[in-house]
Design an enzyme around this catalytic site. Sequence first.
Site, PDB file in Angstrom:
ATOM      1  N   GLU A  61      19.889  23.896  36.810  1.00  0.00           N
ATOM      2  CA  GLU A  61      20.223  25.269  36.598  1.00  0.00           C
ATOM      3  C   GLU A  61      21.654  25.293  36.192  1.00  0.00           C
ATOM      4  OE1 GLU A  61      18.383  27.866  36.360  1.00  0.00           O
ATOM      5  OE2 GLU A  61      16.466  26.987  37.231  1.00  0.00           O
ATOM      6  N   ASN A  81      29.631  29.343  43.887  1.00  0.00           N
ATOM      7  CA  ASN A  81      29.542  30.810  43.519  1.00  0.00           C
ATOM      8  C   ASN A  81      28.683  31.694  44.297  1.00  0.00           C
ATOM      9  OD1 ASN A  81      27.604  29.482  42.038  1.00  0.00           O
ATOM     10  ND2 ASN A  81      27.387  31.028  40.545  1.00  0.00           N
ATOM     11  N   CYS A 125      26.831  32.327  36.403  1.00  0.00           N
ATOM     12  CA  CYS A 125      26.071  31.818  35.103  1.00  0.00           C
ATOM     13  C   CYS A 125      25.675  33.128  34.153  1.00  0.00           C
ATOM     14  CB  CYS A 125      24.896  30.856  35.349  1.00  0.00           C
ATOM     15  SG  CYS A 125      25.231  29.465  36.459  1.00  0.00           S
TER      16      CYS A 125
END
Length: 475
Positions: free
Chosen positions: A247, A152, A281
């Site tokens: 993460e 992303n 996220c």
Amino acid sequence: MDVRPFWLAGRPAVGADELTVTNPYDGRVAGVASVPTAAQVEEAVAAAAATAAAAAALPVHVRADALAHVAVRLKERSEEIAQIISAENGKPIFWARGEVARAASTFRFAAEETRRFSGEVQRLDTEPAAQGRLAYISRRPHGPVLAITPFNFPLNLVAHKVAPAIAVGAPVIVKPAPATPLSALLLGELLAETGLPEGMFSVLPVHNSEAGALVDDPRLPIVSFTGSGPVGYAIMDRVPRKHVTLELGGNAAAVVLDDADLDWAASRIALFANYQAGQSCISVQRVLVSEAVYPAFAEKLVRAVAALVTGDPADGATQVGPLVSVEAAERVQSWIEEAVADGATVLAGGTRDGATVAPTVLAGVPRTAKVCAEEVFGPVLVLSPVSGVDEAFRQVNASRYGLQAGVFTRSLDIAFRANAELEVGGVVIGDVPSFRADQMPYGGVKESGVGREGVRSAMHDFTYEKVMVLTGLSL
């Protein structure tokens, strides 16, 4: 089309296999990357291990100057790199340009932090037994870093692992996402201009099925992973004796209270629920609105979402592009349909065209629905009324994720209460949870991960404290 080499111990190399990268918007070929063989992967790991001592001993100015060089070169080639990001990822060119600028800042921050990242001195003669003693506390790298990065943010999330590793003197091996290796390979080209020691970096676009050997290798004591929770925790379970930083995902909430500026909140939430086609996220997913302003806010939000420009990522006016693949878009569409079947109402969007999902607003969604309880990773937001601050904060915390949250309020008391009560790694007051400054600590709690990024925080994660005690001093 030319085949892009990968980077093996600081040198370009080609393997026996190739990886074709396509634009998710229209299927055009964005580029072709060479894939390393198992023997070449072994060569890269061996080089990183052999270079570890020399890397740790590199003078500060050498590391800092290399990082600064990359920052400058990213700016100089920014448009070229933005076009690559947009082509391989489907990210609108407007956002791709922003990502390049952020990556340049990340390397600049790392260059600055390298010069500041010194040891500290602690007097020990606070007790009679330690009279004449002084401790010098420094940080030393654990060793080579394996950086596993997602699709992303194919440049800046690589930067957030590579720059801190170089800053502390740790060799780094990058395993980019197979869907988006081109940005990382170009970054390798810029690193090769710096004159860093051979073995200091490698960029290996291996297939996901082949990444396990890298994770398992004892010569790579640090694994830094950004991606999905199941994969991240599988890595942690697989190598429990390694230092693993994760993460992971989230289903970020934005709280809109009575005293909020509704126009500002609606415009920001609309944009940042959809700005990477929701593939962030910290994209806004849950919107919790005080009942007193819910009707007015819902109208403003739906209008703002409907006004977003969705289309070709190469068009400078496009704000929302495709998801990374048709399969990803089909999954998001199926979650929307499941929510509707469970009683949700579609206030905007809800449709799909190939890999593109229209920005979608849902109301009346059961809290157990996937679009509310899981990470959508698509352009979908769930709108819910709440009775006030107490209920809003309870709902924010009623999630197994805890990455960031946004609270739209003008109250300083509520701001500090949010910071104290919300079970997240970061609280943004007066804006969306999607805000991230690249120098600040970034990471989550609960199932949103372990460890922190942000240049200085990652430098701490990649190092350990080492104490030298000096004896017999006149203090």
